[in-house]
Design a protein around this motif. Structure first.
Motif, short mmCIF file in Angstrom:
data_model
loop_
_atom_site.label_atom_id
_atom_site.label_comp_id
_atom_site.label_asym_id
_atom_site.label_seq_id
_atom_site.Cartn_x
_atom_site.Cartn_y
_atom_site.Cartn_z
N ASN A 66 0.83 -1.20 0.00
CA ASN A 66 0.00 0.00 0.00
C ASN A 66 0.87 1.26 0.00
OD1 ASN A 66 -2.70 1.22 0.18
ND2 ASN A 66 -2.03 1.93 2.20
N GLU A 67 1.97 1.23 0.75
CA GLU A 67 2.88 2.38 0.73
C GLU A 67 3.46 2.58 -0.67
OE1 GLU A 67 5.68 1.34 3.72
OE2 GLU A 67 4.30 1.73 5.40
N LEU A 68 3.81 1.47 -1.32
CA LEU A 68 4.31 1.57 -2.71
C LEU A 68 3.21 2.08 -3.64
CD1 LEU A 68 6.33 -1.78 -2.91
CD2 LEU A 68 7.27 0.53 -2.74
N TYR A 69 1.99 1.62 -3.43
CA TYR A 69 0.86 2.06 -4.25
C TYR A 69 0.65 3.57 -4.11
CZ TYR A 69 -4.11 2.83 -5.35
OH TYR A 69 -5.31 3.31 -5.83
N LEU A 70 0.73 4.08 -2.90
CA LEU A 70 0.53 5.52 -2.68
C LEU A 70 1.64 6.34 -3.31
CD1 LEU A 70 -0.70 5.45 1.05
CD2 LEU A 70 -2.08 5.75 -1.02
N ARG A 71 2.80 5.72 -3.52
CA ARG A 71 3.91 6.40 -4.20
C ARG A 71 3.91 6.15 -5.71
NH1 ARG A 71 7.48 4.27 0.08
NH2 ARG A 71 8.55 3.03 -1.51
N GLY A 72 2.92 5.41 -6.19
CA GLY A 72 2.84 5.11 -7.61
C GLY A 72 3.78 4.02 -8.06
N GLU A 73 4.28 3.19 -7.11
CA GLU A 73 5.26 2.17 -7.43
C GLU A 73 4.67 0.76 -7.37
OE1 GLU A 73 8.58 2.80 -4.84
OE2 GLU A 73 8.70 4.94 -5.33
N ALA A 74 3.40 0.64 -7.10
CA ALA A 74 2.69 -0.65 -7.10
C ALA A 74 1.24 -0.36 -7.43
CB ALA A 74 2.82 -1.36 -5.75
N SER A 75 0.48 -1.42 -7.66
CA SER A 75 -0.92 -1.25 -8.04
C SER A 75 -1.84 -1.59 -6.87
CB SER A 75 -1.27 -2.15 -9.22
OG SER A 75 -1.21 -3.52 -8.84
N ARG A 76 -3.07 -1.14 -6.98
CA ARG A 76 -4.10 -1.51 -6.01
C ARG A 76 -4.24 -3.03 -5.94
NH1 ARG A 76 -9.81 0.62 -4.81
NH2 ARG A 76 -11.14 -1.23 -4.73
N GLU A 77 -4.13 -3.67 -7.11
CA GLU A 77 -4.24 -5.12 -7.16
C GLU A 77 -3.09 -5.81 -6.42
OE1 GLU A 77 -6.53 -3.28 -10.44
OE2 GLU A 77 -4.44 -3.11 -9.79
N ASP A 78 -1.90 -5.20 -6.43
CA ASP A 78 -0.79 -5.75 -5.65
C ASP A 78 -1.16 -5.81 -4.17
OD1 ASP A 78 1.31 -6.26 -7.55
OD2 ASP A 78 1.64 -4.10 -7.71
N VAL A 79 -1.79 -4.75 -3.69
CA VAL A 79 -2.20 -4.70 -2.28
C VAL A 79 -3.23 -5.78 -2.00
CG1 VAL A 79 -3.10 -3.25 -0.43
CG2 VAL A 79 -1.81 -2.20 -2.29
N GLU A 80 -4.18 -5.96 -2.90
CA GLU A 80 -5.23 -6.95 -2.70
C GLU A 80 -4.66 -8.37 -2.67
OE1 GLU A 80 -9.25 -4.85 -4.40
OE2 GLU A 80 -8.09 -6.04 -5.80
N VAL A 81 -3.76 -8.68 -3.60
CA VAL A 81 -3.17 -10.02 -3.62
C VAL A 81 -2.36 -10.24 -2.35
CG1 VAL A 81 -1.56 -11.56 -4.81
CG2 VAL A 81 -3.12 -10.13 -6.15
N ALA A 82 -1.59 -9.25 -1.95
CA ALA A 82 -0.80 -9.37 -0.72
C ALA A 82 -1.70 -9.61 0.48
CB ALA A 82 0.06 -8.12 -0.51
N ALA A 83 -2.83 -8.92 0.53
CA ALA A 83 -3.76 -9.09 1.65
C ALA A 83 -4.36 -10.49 1.67
CB ALA A 83 -4.87 -8.03 1.58
N VAL A 84 -4.69 -11.01 0.49
CA VAL A 84 -5.25 -12.37 0.41
C VAL A 84 -4.28 -13.39 1.01
CG1 VAL A 84 -5.78 -14.25 -1.20
CG2 VAL A 84 -6.81 -12.00 -1.54
N PHE A 85 -3.03 -13.34 0.57
CA PHE A 85 -2.09 -14.37 1.03
C PHE A 85 -1.62 -14.14 2.46
CE2 PHE A 85 -1.77 -15.20 -3.58
CZ PHE A 85 -2.00 -16.57 -3.54
#
Length: 284
Positions: A34-53
């Motif tokens: 999520n920190e990477l997402y807020l900096r534009g370095e990851a996607s919202r979907e990255d956060v979701e997949v990380a949360a699932v696992f």
């Protein structure tokens, strides 16, 4: 509920709803993305997949959970959404976390790819959809859905502290407490429930207590029920029929309300507070 207990639960929730206590915790992984997402370095979907696992692996000792999440995301080259969508998943019957095998990870990846292709986000699935369409479990009207409620807490609550508030179309007031044996033990010890079953009815009963204390944000109460789980789970899970130590914070000291297999001295050490004087800090 007495006024003193109400105030104590509020104090616990305010104290432990702090990232300081969750640096070595499953939620640290979606938080990182999520920190990477807020900096534009990851996607919202990255956060979701990380949360699932991270939620799927969130059982056992925290050190083991963190170790195995790191192993998983290393295998994903720390690009979880790309790993899911490419379809080249490791798929062999070797354990990655306790009874979870790489074949199980591949199955979840397959279902995630289908959901992302059709919906674009996991938020609209809700609890039932996450259970069946992501985790591949059958519907169970009595199931407490601990890992799903935990994941939803991470993704929905939006106070800007531990939880991320990424899912804006879900009302925090609709969340349910993630019920595991540690949270159940604390709820029983504090008189929040008298039920014997660790099922969805008990989940709703405990959640309703916190709905009254924290209007619009009942899952803030999760932080009040798991100080020992969040801080000292490495001391080991509760033994069947013997709940973990419950402590009360009074300034810079800890007062034992009930003792169990996790020593109060361990909780005090992690919390950075003065432990009670012997013999109180030694479990029977």
């Amino acid at each position: 509920m007495t006024d003193s207990l109400r105030k104590q639960l509020i104090q616990w929730a305010d104290t432990y709803n702090d990232p300081l206590y969750f640096k070595e915790d499953p939620v640290a992984f979606p938080r990182r993305f999520n920190e990477l997402y807020l900096r534009g370095e990851a996607s919202r979907e990255d956060v979701e997949v990380a949360a699932v696992f991270a939620a799927h692996f969130a059982w056992g000792r925290r050190a083991m959970i963190v170790r195995d999440c790191n192993r998983l995301f290393d295998a994903m080259d720390w690009k979880p959404y790309d790993y899911v969508m490419k379809g080249s998943w490791r798929c062999d019957p070797v354990s990655i976390h306790r009874t979870v095998k790489w074949t199980d990870v591949a199955d979840i990846c397959s279902r995630l790819r289908k959901v992302f292709a059709e919906r674009g986000t996991l938020e609209a699935l809700g609890t039932d959809g996450l259970r069946t369409e992501v985790f591949g479990q059958k519907m169970d009207a009595k199931a407490p859905n601990k890992k799903i409620n935990m994941m939803r807490r991470w993704m929905v609550r939006r106070d800007g502290k531990v939880d991320m508030g990424l899912w804006k179309d879900t009302d925090p007031s609709d969340l349910l407490i993630p019920l595991d044996v540690h949270v159940y033990d604390e709820a029983v010890a504090l008189g929040l429930t008298k039920r014997k079953q660790k099922d969805i009815t008990t989940v709703r009963e405990i959640t309703d207590v916190f709905r009254d204390i924290f209007p619009g944000d009942p899952c803030k109460g999760d932080f009040a029920l798991r100080p020992h789980a969040a801080l000292a789970l490495d001391g080991g899970p509760s033994r069947q029929g013997q709940a973990s130590t419950v402590v009360q914070i009074e300034g810079s000291t800890l007062r034992i309300l009930r003792e169990g297999p996790i020593p109060a001295s361990r909780i005090a050490a992690v919390a950075g507070r003065q432990p009670p004087a012997p013999p109180c800090c030694t479990p029977p």
